[in-house]
Design an enzyme around this catalytic site. Structure first.
Site, PDB file in Angstrom:
ATOM      1  N   GLU A 173       0.845  -1.214   0.000  1.00  0.00           N
ATOM      2  CA  GLU A 173       0.000   0.000   0.000  1.00  0.00           C
ATOM      3  C   GLU A 173       0.876   1.260   0.000  1.00  0.00           C
ATOM      4  O   GLU A 173       0.722   2.142   0.855  1.00  0.00           O
ATOM      5  CB  GLU A 173      -0.992  -0.012   1.170  1.00  0.00           C
ATOM      6  CG  GLU A 173      -1.977  -1.154   1.053  1.00  0.00           C
ATOM      7  CD  GLU A 173      -3.230  -1.038   1.925  1.00  0.00           C
ATOM      8  OE1 GLU A 173      -3.319  -0.134   2.771  1.00  0.00           O
ATOM      9  OE2 GLU A 173      -4.148  -1.867   1.713  1.00  0.00           O
ATOM     10  N   GLU A 304      -5.056  -8.693  -0.445  1.00  0.00           N
ATOM     11  CA  GLU A 304      -5.873  -8.342   0.729  1.00  0.00           C
ATOM     12  C   GLU A 304      -7.319  -8.203   0.269  1.00  0.00           C
ATOM     13  O   GLU A 304      -7.617  -7.358  -0.599  1.00  0.00           O
ATOM     14  CB  GLU A 304      -5.393  -7.042   1.384  1.00  0.00           C
ATOM     15  CG  GLU A 304      -4.095  -7.209   2.151  1.00  0.00           C
ATOM     16  CD  GLU A 304      -3.687  -5.989   2.962  1.00  0.00           C
ATOM     17  OE1 GLU A 304      -4.584  -5.273   3.466  1.00  0.00           O
ATOM     18  OE2 GLU A 304      -2.471  -5.763   3.083  1.00  0.00           O
TER      19      GLU A 304
HETATM   20  O1  AHR Z   1      -5.438  -5.818   6.844  1.00  0.00           O
HETATM   21  C1  AHR Z   1      -5.382  -4.644   7.582  1.00  0.00           C
HETATM   22  C2  AHR Z   1      -4.709  -3.508   6.821  1.00  0.00           C
HETATM   23  O2  AHR Z   1      -5.467  -3.171   5.714  1.00  0.00           O
HETATM   24  C3  AHR Z   1      -3.342  -3.793   6.258  1.00  0.00           C
HETATM   25  O3  AHR Z   1      -2.336  -3.623   7.179  1.00  0.00           O
HETATM   26  C4  AHR Z   1      -3.228  -2.795   5.160  1.00  0.00           C
HETATM   27  O4  AHR Z   1      -2.395  -3.239   4.109  1.00  0.00           O
HETATM   28  C5  AHR Z   1      -4.672  -2.547   4.727  1.00  0.00           C
HETATM   29  O5  AHR Z   1      -4.978  -1.221   4.660  1.00  0.00           O
END
Ligand code: AHR
Length: 501
Positions: A173, A304
């Protein structure tokens, strides 16, 4: 009656087992307590890893695990997590609750965990606050077999032989918590950092992953692909093997996300609608990638995804601990069906997160452990791992309460499994209605059909007191005749049919 068509004559692509991957961050009780309790714990463990959790994850068929973050990755300095534990640095986990991280779980522990799980390793490096040298040395430490400063240090720390790093993420990110970068800036940094993620001679090849977009930020994908482009669309050589995508299903707003267990029927449909958006996201990011990489050499890595609700009342807001209901089972089933259908481009996906965080497959409370409805869907979908996607189509209608917030009543994906049988996974998105379905399998006579199901009333969930409320149950309502299989799929359920032809 809704018809589901399966064409066993047309294979559409290979389903990588890694589509069912997971993610474990130094966040809340995911690593500490969830996975790792330390060698001296009263909770049964092997080298500090909880035996109950390892056994459950093996049974679920976990193919790959991502670590150490997440936002944590871009503040993680790997050298703090090696060597004798008493000498390891303590740090503040600024992103997640401001708690003290004692670094007792580091590289050696992660590799040991993956060894016990028998899963592939996905290590995420630090671009946001780390140096090129630090990243390069980490890769050397983990993978170099020979005489070198890092390989010698690894041997001194008790592991002479290198490990296999299957996947390596160059930042996380970086458009947000990983450095607030523009895609132009990150694309150039990526080119530089990845140069030193060396594939040492004789070492297991590392699949390099560039940080991809936040949800519908199509410009990020375009710019990063363009910046890291080499060759022609017909003969593309990117500097990366994969480009990531993050997307969370948040029923409400980021300020008021909504409760995990206390929701209305309208919120049920909003959640499923937002989950179903994954199909559009993957299609549109994939279309941009096609512009540069016609032959789909670069994988889209959805590393994610999952539901994100308000934390359970009374728990640390920085720990992201939430319950998991039949609604989450549907989110898992719908998403995995979508990812299967895009297996030509999607090469890995990692639901967030493994234990005690967001859409977890396992929840723990001290020595107690419970498998969530999401766990049971993953367990059922195991048969799609390493299978061949088959052409399929299900008739559907739009359902829901509010106009503009409707979803299809049914979604499906079908594969030819390694066991030579056809595996159909079908989700019923209706909160209340059952549907009659007739499956037609082209040019085939069905010899046998078996079925299993996860579902129930939409709010049902498992607790430490009642751990088996939502689980995989056998389903005896499927009848075979000629090339057809007929059944009624109950409301709010995920069904798995195994068909022998
Ligand atoms: O999964 C929780 C968070 O969500 C992670 O650390 C991040 O990559 C995303 O914003």
């Amino acid at each position: 009656m809704f018809k589901l068509f399966v064409n066993p004559n047309h294979r559409m692509g290979h389903i990588n087992p890694e589509l069912q991957g997971n993610f474990s961050e130094h966040l809340g009780r995911c690593i500490y307590e969830g996975l790792y309790v330390g060698e001296d714990s009263d909770i049964p463990n092997v080298n500090g890893m909880r035996t109950d959790v390892v056994e459950a994850l093996k049974e679920m068929g976990l193919p790959v695990l991502r670590w150490p973050g997440g936002c944590f990755a871009d503040e993680y300095h790997w050298k703090d997590g090696i060597g004798p534990k008493e000498g390891r640095k303590k740090m503040i986990n600024t992103h997640w609750g401001g708690v003290v991280e004692d670094n007792s779980f580091g590289t050696h522990e992660f590799m040991e965990l993956c060894r016990q799980l028998g899963c592939k390793t996905y290590v995420n490096g630090n671009v946001g606050s780390g140096t090129v040298q630090e990243m390069s040395e980490w890769v050397e430490y983990m993978t170099f077999d020979g005489v070198s400063p890092m390989a010698d240090m690894r041997a001194k720390n008790g592991h002479e032989k290198p490990w296999e790093v299957d996947y390596f993420g160059v930042g996380n990110e970086n458009w947000g918590c990983g450095g607030n970068m523009t895609p132009e800036y990150y694309g150039n940094l990526y080119r530089r950092y990845q140069t030193y993620v060396r594939g040492y001679s004789g070492a297991h090849p590392i699949f390099k992953i560039a940080c991809g977009a936040n949800a519908a930020d199509y410009n990020w994908t375009d710019v990063v692909m363009g910046t890291c482009f080499k060759g022609t669309p017909e003969n593309f050589h990117g500097f990366m093997d994969g480009l990531s995508l993050h997307y969370y299903t948040v029923p409400g707003t980021w300020e008021h996300k909504g409760s995990a267990t206390d929701f209305t029927e309208e919120e049920w449909y909003t959640t499923l609608k937002k989950c179903y958006f994954m199909d559009e996201l993957v299609s549109r990011h994939a279309a941009i990638m096609d512009k540069y990489d016609k032959d789909k050499k670069i994988g889209l890595i959805v590393d994610e995804w999952g539901t994100w609700y308000d934390v359970e009342p009374g728990t640390n807001p920085g720990f992201l601990y939430q319950q998991n209901t039949v609604r989450d089972a549907l989110v898992a089933g719908i998403t995995l069906n979508i990812l299967n259908k895009h297996c030509d481009r999607v090469k890995m996906a990692n639901i967030a997160q493994l234990i005690n965080v967001l859409q977890a497959v396992i929840l723990t409370d001290g020595a107690k452990m419970v498998k969530t409805p999401t766990y049971h869907v993953f367990k059922m979908y195991q048969k799609h791992q390493d299978a061949e996607l088959l052409e399929s189509f299900v008739e559907s209608e739009q359902i829901g309460i509010e106009e503009g917030n409707k979803v299809p009543n049914l979604t499906e994906s079908v594969s030819l499994g390694k066991d030579g049988r056809i595996h159909i996974t079908l989700t019923n998105l209706s909160a209340k209605a059952d549907y009659q379905v007739e499956t037609q399998i082209a040019d085939s006579q069905v010899k046998a059909v078996e079925a299993e199901i996860v579902g129930g009333e939409i709010h049902q969930h498992n607790t430490f007191e009642a751990p088996e409320t939502v689980t995989v149950r056998s389903f005896d309502g499927a009848k075979a005749e000629g090339g057809k299989v007929s059944f009624t799929i109950p409301a709010a359920s995920v069904l798995h049919l195994t068909v022998t032809v």
